[in-house]
Design an enzyme around this catalytic site. Structure first.
Site, PDB file in Angstrom:
ATOM      1  N   HIS A   1      14.120 -11.421  -4.834  1.00  0.00           N
ATOM      2  CA  HIS A   1      13.851 -10.207  -5.057  1.00  0.00           C
ATOM      3  C   HIS A   1      13.096  -9.515  -3.975  1.00  0.00           C
ATOM      4  CE1 HIS A   1       9.878 -11.955  -6.750  1.00  0.00           C
ATOM      5  NE2 HIS A   1       9.394 -10.850  -6.079  1.00  0.00           N
TER       6      HIS A   1
ATOM      7  N   ARG B   1       5.750  -1.191  -4.392  1.00  0.00           N
ATOM      8  CA  ARG B   1       4.667  -0.868  -5.083  1.00  0.00           C
ATOM      9  C   ARG B   1       4.944   0.558  -5.691  1.00  0.00           C
ATOM     10  NH1 ARG B   1       2.091  -4.257  -1.549  1.00  0.00           N
ATOM     11  NH2 ARG B   1       0.892  -5.895  -2.639  1.00  0.00           N
TER      12      ARG B   1
ATOM     13  N   GLU C   1      11.539  -5.919  -7.777  1.00  0.00           N
ATOM     14  CA  GLU C   1      10.630  -5.773  -8.547  1.00  0.00           C
ATOM     15  C   GLU C   1       9.548  -4.366  -8.384  1.00  0.00           C
ATOM     16  OE1 GLU C   1       6.234  -8.204  -8.674  1.00  0.00           O
ATOM     17  OE2 GLU C   1       7.777  -9.116  -7.671  1.00  0.00           O
TER      18      GLU C   1
ATOM     19  N   ASN D   1       0.281  -0.845 -10.071  1.00  0.00           N
ATOM     20  CA  ASN D   1      -1.138  -1.097 -10.095  1.00  0.00           C
ATOM     21  C   ASN D   1      -1.796   0.117 -10.749  1.00  0.00           C
ATOM     22  OD1 ASN D   1      -1.309  -3.808  -8.480  1.00  0.00           O
ATOM     23  ND2 ASN D   1      -0.440  -2.328  -6.895  1.00  0.00           N
TER      24      ASN D   1
ATOM     25  N   HIS E   1      14.298  -0.189   4.760  1.00  0.00           N
ATOM     26  CA  HIS E   1      15.155   0.413   3.436  1.00  0.00           C
ATOM     27  C   HIS E   1      15.690  -0.702   2.751  1.00  0.00           C
ATOM     28  CE1 HIS E   1      17.991   0.108   6.858  1.00  0.00           C
ATOM     29  NE2 HIS E   1      18.898  -0.444   5.816  1.00  0.00           N
TER      30      HIS E   1
ATOM     31  N   GLU F   1      19.671   2.511   1.400  1.00  0.00           N
ATOM     32  CA  GLU F   1      21.150   2.794   2.306  1.00  0.00           C
ATOM     33  C   GLU F   1      22.156   2.632   1.166  1.00  0.00           C
ATOM     34  OE1 GLU F   1      23.000   1.799   6.417  1.00  0.00           O
ATOM     35  OE2 GLU F   1      21.572   0.235   5.583  1.00  0.00           O
TER      36      GLU F   1
END
Length: 178
Positions: free
Chosen positions: A46, A50, A98, A102, A116, A164
């Site tokens: 993965h 954030r 993922e 936070n 990207h 992309e």
């Protein structure tokens, strides 16, 4: 013996052991997947991003890009939430994204080092139209890459991350831009 294909390095090693160190063998080894999987069990699992609003990001990746929400988790002790999105069933067949929220952080400075995420699509032009129809932001319309023939496009997610779109034959993997 290997997968039996003509470019299978294990097949070449079995039938022509004297070629095992030749340029033909080395070129075949780069294309064969059966031997590589045995020798290198590592897989890309993965990429973590954030995000400032978890639900907004889940909606973008599922509704605009057509991914599935694979699983979520909450960690109240450390004040963060995770959502994993991807195609098909995710790992191990496909890498996942993922999304990490936070708690209390609304935005991030994306910096200049990150580039990207790339997604393979059968028709970049049609993908752009679908993304726009679903409220997505196409930042580079579909067309050939500068100096090449591969058709690409770029979209931006709600947090500003670039994605992309690379037009490739159904099931086509790897190979990069041409």
């Amino acid at each position: 013996m290997g997968c039996g294909s003509l470019h299978c390095s294990a097949t070449l090693r079995w039938f022509w052991p004297d070629l095992a160190r030749s340029a033909l063998f080395l070129a075949a080894a780069k294309r064969c997947r059966c031997l590589y999987k045995k020798e290198n069990p590592m897989r890309l699992l993965h990429t973590m991003l954030r995000v400032g609003n978890l639900q907004r990001s889940i909606d973008f990746y599922t509704q605009v890009l057509g991914m599935r929400l694979l699983r979520t988790s909450e960690n109240p002790e450390y004040k963060y939430s995770l959502a994993f999105v991807g195609y098909e069933d995710g790992n191990p067949g496909q890498a996942e994204i993922e999304l990490t929220y936070n708690w209390g952080t609304e935005s991030y400075d994306l910096g200049t080092a990150y580039g990207h995420i790339a997604l393979g699509v059968p028709d970049a032009y049609a993908a752009c139209e679908k993304i726009k129809a679903n409220g997505g932001n196409v930042t580079r319309e579909a067309g050939p890459v500068k100096g090449g023939t591969t058709v690409i496009a770029f979209v931006t997610d709600p947090d500003g991350y670039k994605i992309e779109l690379i037009q490739r034959d159904e099931g086509g993997a790897g190979g990069g831009l041409r």
